[in-house]
Scaffold this motif. Structure first.
Motif, PDB file in Angstrom:
ATOM      1  N   GLU A 121       3.745  -8.660  12.067  1.00 54.90           N
ATOM      2  CA  GLU A 121       2.489  -8.895  11.993  1.00 54.90           C
ATOM      3  C   GLU A 121       2.139  -7.779  13.157  1.00 54.90           C
ATOM      4  OE1 GLU A 121      -1.004 -10.241  14.221  1.00 54.90           O
ATOM      5  OE2 GLU A 121       0.931 -10.399  14.974  1.00 54.90           O
ATOM      6  N   ARG A 122       1.024  -6.962  12.995  1.00 49.28           N
ATOM      7  CA  ARG A 122       0.557  -6.297  13.791  1.00 49.28           C
ATOM      8  C   ARG A 122      -1.047  -6.177  13.461  1.00 49.28           C
ATOM      9  NH1 ARG A 122       2.565  -1.042  13.341  1.00 49.28           N
ATOM     10  NH2 ARG A 122       1.039  -0.244  11.940  1.00 49.28           N
ATOM     11  N   ASP A 123      -2.056  -6.524  14.478  1.00 49.72           N
ATOM     12  CA  ASP A 123      -3.382  -6.478  14.369  1.00 49.72           C
ATOM     13  C   ASP A 123      -3.833  -7.504  13.272  1.00 49.72           C
ATOM     14  OD1 ASP A 123      -3.511  -4.693  16.632  1.00 49.72           O
ATOM     15  OD2 ASP A 123      -3.457  -2.889  14.888  1.00 49.72           O
ATOM     16  N   GLU A 177      -2.358  -8.181  10.372  1.00 52.99           N
ATOM     17  CA  GLU A 177      -2.010  -7.787   9.074  1.00 52.99           C
ATOM     18  C   GLU A 177      -0.274  -7.641   9.232  1.00 52.99           C
ATOM     19  OE1 GLU A 177      -3.855  -6.825   6.514  1.00 52.99           O
ATOM     20  OE2 GLU A 177      -5.615  -6.972   7.474  1.00 52.99           O
ATOM     21  N   LEU A 188       0.075  -6.347   1.140  1.00 48.08           N
ATOM     22  CA  LEU A 188      -0.965  -6.863   0.749  1.00 48.08           C
ATOM     23  C   LEU A 188      -0.785  -8.370   0.349  1.00 48.08           C
ATOM     24  CD1 LEU A 188      -1.840  -3.742  -1.597  1.00 48.08           C
ATOM     25  CD2 LEU A 188      -2.534  -4.219   0.685  1.00 48.08           C
ATOM     26  N   TYR A 205       3.057  -5.861   7.870  1.00 47.88           N
ATOM     27  CA  TYR A 205       3.767  -4.553   7.659  1.00 47.88           C
ATOM     28  C   TYR A 205       5.227  -4.435   7.367  1.00 47.88           C
ATOM     29  CZ  TYR A 205      -0.934  -2.687   9.364  1.00 47.88           C
ATOM     30  OH  TYR A 205      -2.077  -2.094   9.535  1.00 47.88           O
ATOM     31  N   ALA A 263       0.952  -1.185  -0.172  1.00 46.82           N
ATOM     32  CA  ALA A 263      -0.053   0.021   0.163  1.00 46.82           C
ATOM     33  C   ALA A 263       1.111   1.397   0.158  1.00 46.82           C
ATOM     34  CB  ALA A 263      -0.747  -0.075   1.244  1.00 46.82           C
ATOM     35  N   HIS A 266       8.425  -2.500   7.783  1.00 47.83           N
ATOM     36  CA  HIS A 266       9.219  -1.742   8.789  1.00 47.83           C
ATOM     37  C   HIS A 266      10.740  -1.269   7.877  1.00 47.83           C
ATOM     38  CE1 HIS A 266       6.276  -1.798  11.855  1.00 47.83           C
ATOM     39  NE2 HIS A 266       6.355  -2.972  11.662  1.00 47.83           N
ATOM     40  N   THR A 272       5.944   3.041   7.587  1.00 49.63           N
ATOM     41  CA  THR A 272       5.702   1.783   7.962  1.00 49.63           C
ATOM     42  C   THR A 272       4.690   1.502   6.849  1.00 49.63           C
ATOM     43  OG1 THR A 272       6.157   1.673  10.315  1.00 49.63           O
ATOM     44  CG2 THR A 272       4.639   0.050   9.106  1.00 49.63           C
ATOM     45  N   ARG A 273       5.037   0.369   5.782  1.00 49.81           N
ATOM     46  CA  ARG A 273       4.008   0.263   4.708  1.00 49.81           C
ATOM     47  C   ARG A 273       3.341  -1.014   4.952  1.00 49.81           C
ATOM     48  NH1 ARG A 273       8.765   2.585   3.476  1.00 49.81           N
ATOM     49  NH2 ARG A 273       8.434   4.478   2.346  1.00 49.81           N
ATOM     50  N   LYS A 274       2.164  -1.034   4.524  1.00 46.11           N
ATOM     51  CA  LYS A 274       1.355  -2.462   4.620  1.00 46.11           C
ATOM     52  C   LYS A 274       1.383  -3.110   3.634  1.00 46.11           C
ATOM     53  CE  LYS A 274      -3.682  -3.588   5.103  1.00 46.11           C
ATOM     54  NZ  LYS A 274      -5.097  -3.366   5.758  1.00 46.11           N
TER      55      LYS A 274
END
Length: 159
Positions: free
Chosen positions: A54-56, A58, A86, A60, A31, A62, A82-84
């Motif tokens: 991993e966080r929540d 999802e 997909l 990410y 994203a 770093h 920080t980028r999500k």
């Protein structure tokens, strides 16, 4: 304008293969903001010290550095934000489970454009010890010497 085809590598993490034993690889989208994509298309990115976490529920990315777009305005992005990532839910659950149970880590190996979409190749990796790194170097040197010897012999040169 027609969409570009093929795979154009923007950045690769050569040190990751030296520091980690890569067990499996996955392709993930990212994203990104507009200025990040423009900066990537200019071929500017660095994966040094980058990792996925991993966080929540999802994943990410770093520590990946995408420098600010030079023609950007006040809408420019932070270089190390920080980028999500997909990925499909099944892949995320599988990766999170493997990293939790067996002490593995997620390391980005390459950032590239695949048919116009920005992608990152993530490796499920286990850290190498110092002696593992020395063994790999020795093995690579031995293979290089063998190919040289075979090449010399094929050309009729004495050793």
């Amino acid at each position: 304008m027609p969409r570009e085809k093929g795979r154009k590598v923007v950045a690769s993490n050569k040190k990751a293969r030296h520091d980690y034993a890569i067990l499996d690889t996955y392709e993930a989208g990212m994203a990104l903001t507009g200025t990040e994509v423009k900066s990537l298309r200019a071929g500017r990115a660095s994966l040094v010290d980058a990792f996925a976490q991993e966080r929540d529920g999802e994943l990410y990315l770093h520590g990946m550095h995408i420098p600010e777009y030079t023609q950007g305005t006040w809408t420019n992005h932070e270089p190390r934000r920080t980028r999500k990532l997909l990925l499909k839910r099944l892949e995320i659950d599988r990766l999170v489970g493997k990293t939790r149970e067996s002490g593995l880590t997620l390391v980005p190996l390459q950032v590239y454009f695949h048919d116009g979409w920005a992608k990152v190749e993530i490796g499920l990796a286990r850290g190498k010890k110092a002696y593992d790194k020395r063994q790999d170097l020795a093995k690579r040197d031995a293979e290089r010497e063998m190919t040289r010897a075979v090449g010399r012999r094929g050309k009729g040169m004495a050793e």
